[in-house]
Write a protein that holds these residues in place. Structure first.
Motif, mmCIF file in Angstrom:
data_model
loop_
_atom_site.group_PDB
_atom_site.id
_atom_site.type_symbol
_atom_site.label_atom_id
_atom_site.label_comp_id
_atom_site.label_asym_id
_atom_site.label_seq_id
_atom_site.Cartn_x
_atom_site.Cartn_y
_atom_site.Cartn_z
ATOM 1 N N ARG A 277 -10.664 -1.237 -32.244
ATOM 2 C CA ARG A 277 -9.667 -0.901 -33.258
ATOM 3 C C ARG A 277 -9.295 0.572 -33.214
ATOM 4 N N GLU B 91 -1.840 -6.688 -39.593
ATOM 5 C CA GLU B 91 -0.454 -6.395 -39.215
ATOM 6 C C GLU B 91 -0.210 -6.617 -37.715
ATOM 7 N N TRP B 92 -1.280 -6.843 -36.953
ATOM 8 C CA TRP B 92 -1.165 -7.099 -35.525
ATOM 9 C C TRP B 92 -1.042 -8.599 -35.266
ATOM 10 N N ARG B 93 -0.391 -8.938 -34.156
ATOM 11 C CA ARG B 93 -0.386 -10.315 -33.664
ATOM 12 C C ARG B 93 -1.385 -10.411 -32.519
ATOM 13 N N LEU B 94 -2.303 -11.374 -32.586
ATOM 14 C CA LEU B 94 -3.332 -11.554 -31.569
ATOM 15 C C LEU B 94 -3.046 -12.828 -30.786
ATOM 16 N N LEU C 20 -6.884 1.109 -30.455
ATOM 17 C CA LEU C 20 -5.573 0.511 -30.687
ATOM 18 C C LEU C 20 -4.731 1.313 -31.675
ATOM 19 N N LEU D 231 -7.095 -6.062 -38.674
ATOM 20 C CA LEU D 231 -5.751 -5.620 -38.278
ATOM 21 C C LEU D 231 -4.749 -6.728 -38.590
ATOM 22 N N PRO E 79 2.843 -4.969 -33.547
ATOM 23 C CA PRO E 79 1.858 -4.667 -32.501
ATOM 24 C C PRO E 79 1.219 -5.959 -31.987
ATOM 25 N N LEU E 80 0.961 -5.995 -30.693
ATOM 26 C CA LEU E 80 0.494 -7.215 -30.041
ATOM 27 C C LEU E 80 -0.747 -6.919 -29.203
ATOM 28 N N LEU E 81 -1.772 -7.761 -29.350
ATOM 29 C CA LEU E 81 -2.973 -7.666 -28.520
ATOM 30 C C LEU E 81 -3.189 -9.016 -27.854
#
Length: 202
Positions: free
Chosen positions: A197, A23-26, A200, A21, A88-90
């Motif tokens: 995933r 494109e997501w910020r972890l 999400l 992912l 998107p943020l996780l």
């Protein structure tokens, strides 16, 4: 937010999601996810494990422990607040696991808890629901435990199981007003990450 008891595999899942992912910020306090400009967080985490936890109850009080852990809580809050809302943020556990462990350690500061609970709330919680037996094996059959992962002084199986069941109960109590997706144990980290995933991106 990704949540679960000790040994649930959150770090392994986050590492794999970082590849699948992009494109997501972890966000996490694990060193792999801490930016160079926040290296203090990694150093504090190492000192917590190497010095504070072995001295808890003798050299250091549980209130001192809460004060040190709060650095991680505020760091994650700051990162959440500074995030681009279009990305998107996780977040790994956010303040929830630290709050639960402080409660279980006997920290009585309700004002501290109220402040943490006032932070921006996650829109969804993905809970890795791993049984204590699996977590025990992942902790080297109890050889890799710290004092915030078991009841009692010895770190035996009975103390670990009791602590982890109470931790699970406390985590679910703290997130009872949030939408929580429970994911059962998967055969390996790759399949656990794929299950997360799917939740999400649904």
């Amino acid at each position: 937010m990704l949540l679960g008891p000790d040994g649930a595999g959150k770090s392994s899942v986050m590492e794999r999601l970082g590849r699948t992912l992009p494109e997501w910020r972890l966000l996490s306090t694990d060193s792999a996810f801490v930016a160079p400009e926040h290296a203090l967080i990694s150093r504090l985490r190492r000192d917590l494990h190497d010095h504070l936890l072995p001295g808890l109850g003798t050299a250091y009080s549980v209130d001192f422990l809460a004060g040190v852990l709060q650095t991680a809580v505020i760091h994650l809050r700051d990162q959440v607040q500074d995030s681009d809302p279009r990305v998107p943020l996780l977040v790994d556990s956010y303040y929830y696991k630290i709050l639960a462990k402080c409660r279980m350690a006997g920290v009585q500061d309700s004002r501290l808890y109220s402040w943490w609970r006032s932070f921006p709330q996650p829109s969804r919680v993905v809970f890795l629901d791993v049984p204590p037996e699996t977590a025990w094996r992942r902790r080297g059959d109890g050889t890799q435990l710290n004092v915030l992962e078991h009841d009692g002084e010895d770190g035996d199986w009975a103390g670990f199981e009791r602590y982890q069941r109470n931790l699970r109960k406390t985590l679910l109590e703290e997130t009872r007003d949030l939408p929580v997706t429970m994911l059962p144990q998967h055969p390996d980290a790759d399949r656990a990450a794929e299950a997360v995933r799917e939740v999400l991106v649904a």
